[in-house]
Design a protein around this motif. Structure first.
Motif, PDB file in Angstrom:
ATOM      1  N   THR A 156       0.967  -1.217  -0.254  1.00 53.52           N
ATOM      2  CA  THR A 156      -0.191   0.252  -0.073  1.00 53.52           C
ATOM      3  C   THR A 156       0.851   0.753  -0.013  1.00 53.52           C
ATOM      4  O   THR A 156       0.231   2.426  -0.531  1.00 53.52           O
ATOM      5  N   GLN A 157       2.172   0.963   1.022  1.00 52.87           N
ATOM      6  CA  GLN A 157       2.350   2.494   0.787  1.00 52.87           C
ATOM      7  C   GLN A 157       3.227   2.608  -0.095  1.00 52.87           C
ATOM      8  O   GLN A 157       3.672   3.543  -0.791  1.00 52.87           O
ATOM      9  N   ALA A 158       3.970   0.979  -1.112  1.00 51.34           N
ATOM     10  CA  ALA A 158       4.624   1.867  -2.816  1.00 51.34           C
ATOM     11  C   ALA A 158       4.004   2.224  -3.193  1.00 51.34           C
ATOM     12  O   ALA A 158       3.963   2.871  -3.704  1.00 51.34           O
ATOM     13  N   ILE A 159       2.573   1.810  -3.572  1.00 52.68           N
ATOM     14  CA  ILE A 159       2.143   1.889  -4.768  1.00 52.68           C
ATOM     15  C   ILE A 159       1.214   3.558  -4.093  1.00 52.68           C
ATOM     16  O   ILE A 159       1.123   4.056  -5.290  1.00 52.68           O
ATOM     17  N   ASP A 160       0.736   4.019  -3.238  1.00 53.93           N
ATOM     18  CA  ASP A 160       0.749   5.146  -2.749  1.00 53.93           C
ATOM     19  C   ASP A 160       1.736   6.205  -3.067  1.00 53.93           C
ATOM     20  O   ASP A 160       2.102   7.695  -4.013  1.00 53.93           O
ATOM     21  N   LYS A 161       3.358   5.566  -2.967  1.00 55.40           N
ATOM     22  CA  LYS A 161       4.256   6.657  -2.966  1.00 55.40           C
ATOM     23  C   LYS A 161       4.811   6.967  -5.197  1.00 55.40           C
ATOM     24  O   LYS A 161       4.436   7.789  -5.204  1.00 55.40           O
ATOM     25  N   PHE A 166       0.307   7.906  -6.857  1.00 57.91           N
ATOM     26  CA  PHE A 166      -0.339   9.011  -6.219  1.00 57.91           C
ATOM     27  C   PHE A 166       0.413   9.961  -5.664  1.00 57.91           C
ATOM     28  O   PHE A 166      -0.504  11.282  -4.697  1.00 57.91           O
ATOM     29  N   THR A 167       1.379  10.708  -5.936  1.00 60.10           N
ATOM     30  CA  THR A 167       2.195  11.787  -5.188  1.00 60.10           C
ATOM     31  C   THR A 167       3.060  12.362  -6.509  1.00 60.10           C
ATOM     32  O   THR A 167       3.076  11.420  -7.335  1.00 60.10           O
ATOM     33  N   ASP A 208       5.470  13.532  -6.987  1.00 64.22           N
ATOM     34  CA  ASP A 208       7.005  12.399  -8.172  1.00 64.22           C
ATOM     35  C   ASP A 208       6.615  11.269  -8.595  1.00 64.22           C
ATOM     36  O   ASP A 208       7.896  11.041  -8.771  1.00 64.22           O
ATOM     37  N   GLY A 209       5.761  10.654  -8.011  1.00 62.76           N
ATOM     38  CA  GLY A 209       5.782   9.075  -8.601  1.00 62.76           C
ATOM     39  C   GLY A 209       6.059   8.872  -9.210  1.00 62.76           C
ATOM     40  O   GLY A 209       5.287  10.074 -10.122  1.00 62.76           O
ATOM     41  N   ILE A 210       7.053   8.122 -10.176  1.00 61.25           N
ATOM     42  CA  ILE A 210       7.059   8.042 -11.504  1.00 61.25           C
ATOM     43  C   ILE A 210       6.154   7.616 -11.964  1.00 61.25           C
ATOM     44  O   ILE A 210       6.430   7.119 -13.306  1.00 61.25           O
ATOM     45  N   LEU A 211       5.297   6.509 -11.418  1.00 56.43           N
ATOM     46  CA  LEU A 211       3.472   5.931 -12.161  1.00 56.43           C
ATOM     47  C   LEU A 211       3.386   7.138 -12.974  1.00 56.43           C
ATOM     48  O   LEU A 211       1.741   6.868 -12.949  1.00 56.43           O
ATOM     49  N   GLN A 212       2.774   7.495 -11.590  1.00 54.71           N
ATOM     50  CA  GLN A 212       1.788   9.271 -11.759  1.00 54.71           C
ATOM     51  C   GLN A 212       1.471   9.303 -13.734  1.00 54.71           C
ATOM     52  O   GLN A 212       0.252   9.956 -14.072  1.00 54.71           O
ATOM     53  N   TRP A 220      -8.405  11.601  -6.052  1.00 53.74           N
ATOM     54  CA  TRP A 220      -7.969  11.699  -4.531  1.00 53.74           C
ATOM     55  C   TRP A 220      -5.631  11.450  -4.504  1.00 53.74           C
ATOM     56  O   TRP A 220      -5.424  11.178  -5.744  1.00 53.74           O
ATOM     57  N   HIS A 221      -5.693  12.135  -4.291  1.00 54.82           N
ATOM     58  CA  HIS A 221      -3.608  11.816  -4.116  1.00 54.82           C
ATOM     59  C   HIS A 221      -2.564  12.489  -2.662  1.00 54.82           C
ATOM     60  O   HIS A 221      -3.371  12.556  -1.421  1.00 54.82           O
ATOM     61  N   GLY A 222      -1.368  12.120  -2.995  1.00 55.35           N
ATOM     62  CA  GLY A 222      -1.225  11.813  -1.299  1.00 55.35           C
ATOM     63  C   GLY A 222      -1.252  10.312  -0.992  1.00 55.35           C
ATOM     64  O   GLY A 222      -1.721   9.606  -1.616  1.00 55.35           O
ATOM     65  N   ALA A 223      -0.287  10.415   0.917  1.00 55.48           N
ATOM     66  CA  ALA A 223      -0.465   9.346   1.497  1.00 55.48           C
ATOM     67  C   ALA A 223      -1.928   9.018   2.122  1.00 55.48           C
ATOM     68  O   ALA A 223      -2.636   9.421   1.582  1.00 55.48           O
ATOM     69  N   GLY A 224      -2.364   7.662   1.759  1.00 54.92           N
ATOM     70  CA  GLY A 224      -3.678   7.095   1.855  1.00 54.92           C
ATOM     71  C   GLY A 224      -4.846   6.900   1.522  1.00 54.92           C
ATOM     72  O   GLY A 224      -5.507   6.709   0.966  1.00 54.92           O
ATOM     73  N   SER A 225      -3.767   7.178  -0.284  1.00 52.61           N
ATOM     74  CA  SER A 225      -5.108   7.701  -1.344  1.00 52.61           C
ATOM     75  C   SER A 225      -4.901   5.481  -1.723  1.00 52.61           C
ATOM     76  O   SER A 225      -6.408   5.630  -2.293  1.00 52.61           O
ATOM     77  N   TRP A 226      -4.464   5.110  -2.028  1.00 52.23           N
ATOM     78  CA  TRP A 226      -4.616   4.106  -2.562  1.00 52.23           C
ATOM     79  C   TRP A 226      -5.216   3.426  -1.378  1.00 52.23           C
ATOM     80  O   TRP A 226      -6.431   1.835  -1.811  1.00 52.23           O
ATOM     81  N   GLU A 227      -5.285   3.632  -0.155  1.00 53.48           N
ATOM     82  CA  GLU A 227      -6.089   2.586   0.986  1.00 53.48           C
ATOM     83  C   GLU A 227      -7.306   3.167   1.483  1.00 53.48           C
ATOM     84  O   GLU A 227      -8.800   2.673   1.122  1.00 53.48           O
TER      85      GLU A 227
END
Length: 476
Positions: free
Chosen positions: A221-226, A229-230, A232-236, A331-338
C-alpha cells in the motif's frame, strides 16, 4: 554489475550466441522498462566493443553527432561528425577490423527504431554494413534492441528488403513472472508476503524499472501510494510517456487501451473499431498487432471458435491500473490507495486483474494440476442467450487432449473464499449451460483459483474438483 534475476532461457540463448563461432545478428525486443539493455550489458559486459543508443525525436545530425561521440570515446580519438550513416558505418568498420581479428566482440545498438529518423538513410546504411561486411566476420555479434516491438518485427525481423532473413536470432523479453518478481524484490531486501507481492504485480506488472523503486520496509500500500499518487511518483505520469515513446500516432493506441480497460471480458475487432471510431481497414489490424506485440493486449480465441472470432483483452497491469485509478483521480498523496481499496471500484478491478495474471501463468496452473505434459488449448467462452435461455461466461478454460476440460473460476479475496448457496447454483448452472451449448462429451472439472483457498462447506463439497491458491503462481 548487480546480479540478474530469472531470465534463464534468455541468458542461455545469449551464452549460446557468444559461443557459436559465427557472425550473429541478434534482434532483442520488448516493451519499455522491461530490462532489455540490462540483460545485454550483463551477458556481454566484457565483449562489448561499441555501444550506441538512439535518441527519441532527435534530428539526423544529432543522431550522427551522438554516434561520433560514442565512437570517439571507445577509440580515444577526436573524430569528426560523419556526413551520413554510410560514412558512420565505414568509420565503425575501420575501428572494428583489427579488434575482431584477435577475439569475439559485440556491437550493441540500443533503441534501434529511434535511430531510423525519416529520410535519414539509416536502415539502408545498416543493411549495407551487415550484408557487405559484418555478416562475413566470424568474430562479430551485432545486437539490435528496441522497445517499439511492432516496429522491430515489421522493419527488422520480417524485413522484405536488404535484411530479409538476415536476423540470425531473435529474443522477445517479457516482464517478470510473479515468481521472478518475488525473487527480484527479495534480492533487493524487500521482504513482503506473497499477497502483497501479488498486489504490487496487479498494479504495475513485472516491470523491473518500476519494481526497483520499492524500498525495504514499505508495504504494498505504501509503495503504490508513493509511486502512483504523489506528484513525484514515477507511475503518476508514465502512461502517456510510455505510449508516445513506442508508437507514432499513439492516440489511437491509447483509445484502444481505454476501451478495453472498461470491458474486462474483452472486445472483438469490430467492437473495438466501433468503440474507438477507427476505420475498418488495415490500419486497425496493424494497430492491434502493434499493441499485441508490445505486450499491452492479448488475443484469445473463444472455445469452439476460429481466429476470425478472436477477442482482445487488456493484459498490461499498469495500463489497467492507470485507467482505473490514476487518470482523473480525485485523491492524491499518502493514504490514497487505502481509500480506493475500501471502495467498490477496487473490488471489480482486483477481480479482473487477478484473472489476467492467472491467464498469463497458464504453465504454473498446468503444473499445479499435474497436466504440464498434456497437450492443452487455453481459451475463454461466452454464451449469449437466446430468448428464455440463460447466458454464461468462463474466463479461463483449459481444453485437454485427455478428454477433460478445466473450467476455471478465479477469485481474489483477502481471506479464504466462501461459496454461498447462491454462488453454488450459479456455478452449477454455468457448467450445465457450457455442456449444453457446446455439446461436449469431455469430463468437466470445475477448478477454483483463489488467493487463500476455498472454505470447506456444504456448497463446496461435490462441486469443486480442483482447488489452487495464489502460491502456485510463485512456483516455476
Amino acid at each position: 554489475m548487480e546480479p540478474i534475476i530469472g531470465r534463464e532461457t534468455e541468458q542461455n540463448l545469449l551464452s549460446k550466441i557468444l559461443k557459436s563461432g559465427e557472425a550473429e545478428l541478434v534482434a532483442v525486443y520488448g516493451r519499455r522498462r522491461v530490462g532489455k539493455t540490462f540483460i545485454i550489458r550483463h551477458a556481454y559486459e566484457k565483449q562489448i566493443a561499441f555501444e550506441f543508443s538512439g535518441t527519441h525525436n532527435a534530428t539526423l545530425y544529432q543522431q550522427l553527432d551522438n554516434f561520433r561521440i560514442a565512437l570517439s570515446n571507445v577509440q580515444g580519438l577526436k573524430l569528426g561528425t560523419p556526413a551520413s550513416w554510410f560514412e558512420a558505418f565505414d568509420m565503425l568498420t575501420k575501428y572494428l577490423t583489427p579488434i575482431i581479428k584477435r577475439q569475439r566482440r559485440v556491437v550493441f545498438f540500443d533503441e534501434f527504431p529511434w535511430i531510423h529518423t525519416p529520410r535519414s538513410g539509416f536502415m539502408q546504411a545498416f543493411e549495407n554494413f551487415w550484408n557487405m561486411w559484418a555478416s562475413r566476420q566470424k568474430n562479430l555479434i551485432v545486437v539490435i534492441c528496441g522497445s517499439a516491438a511492432a516496429w522491430m518485427i515489421q522493419k527488422v525481423i520480417n524485413n522484405r528488403g536488404g535484411l530479409h532473413n538476415r536476423v540470425t536470432r531473435k529474443m522477445r523479453l517479457l516482464p517478470f513472472t510473479v515468481s521472478e518478481t518475488e525473487k527480484f524484490l527479495r534480492a533487493r531486501k524487500v521482504n513482503i508476503d506473497r499477497f502483497q507481492v501479488l498486489q504490487l504485480y496487479m498494479a504495475m506488472g513485472g516491470i523491473p524499472h518500476y519494481l526497483k523503486e520499492i524500498e525495504p520496509g514499505e508495504s504494498a500500500t505504501q509503495a503504490i501510494d508513493k509511486l502512483c499518487f504523489t506528484k513525484d511518483g514515477i507511475l503518476q505520469d508514465e502512461f502517456k510517456k510510455l505510449f508516445h515513446s513506442l508508437f507514432d500516432g499513439a492516440d489511437d493506441h491509447i483509445a484502444v487501451v481505454k476501451a478495453l480497460s472498461k470491458k474486462g471480458s474483452g472486445l472483438n475487432r469490430n467492437e473495438i473499431i466501433e468503440a474507438c471510431g477507427l476505420s475498418s481497414g488495415g490500419g486497425a489490424t496493424q494497430l492491434l498487432e502493434e499493441l499485441t506485440e508490445s505486450g499491452f493486449i492479448t488475443p484469445y480465441i473463444p472455445f469452439g471458435k476460429t481466429t476470425k472470432d478472436v477477442v482482445y483483452r487488456l493484459t498490461d497491469e499498469y495500463s489497467h491500473f492507470f485507467m482505473k485509478f490514476i487518470e482523473n483521480s480525485k485523491w492524491h498523496g499518502a493514504g490514497s490507495w487505502e481509500k480506493f481499496a475500501s471502495g467498490s471500484s477496487w473490488k471489480s478491478w482486483s477481480g479482473t486483474a487477478f484473472e489476467a495474471i492467472c491467464m498469463k501463468h497458464i504453465a504454473s496452473i498446468k503444473k499445479a494440476l499435474g497436466i504440464e505434459n498434456v497437450h492443452t488449448e487455453t481459451s475463454t467462452w461466452r454464451y449469449k442467450p437466446q430468448k428464455n435461455e440463460q447466458g454464461a461466461q468462463i474466463d479461463l478454460l483449459i481444453d485437454r487432449q485427455d478428454m477433460c476440460i478445466n473450467l476455471c473460476e478465479m477469485k481474489f479475496s483477502i481471506n479464504e473464499f466462501s461459496i454461498t448457496k447462491g454462488y453454488k447454483e450459479e456455478l452449477w448452472k454455468k457448467v450445465q449451460v457450457f455442456r449444453s451449448a457446446t455439446n461436449t462429451k469431455k469430463t468437466l472439472f470445475l477448478t477454483m483459483i483463489t488467493t487463500y483457498g476455498v472454505t470447506t462447506n456444504e456448497y463446496k463439497i461435490g462441486l469443486v474438483q480442483n482447488e489452487l491458491t495464489m502460491d502456485i503462481l510463485f512456483d516455476e
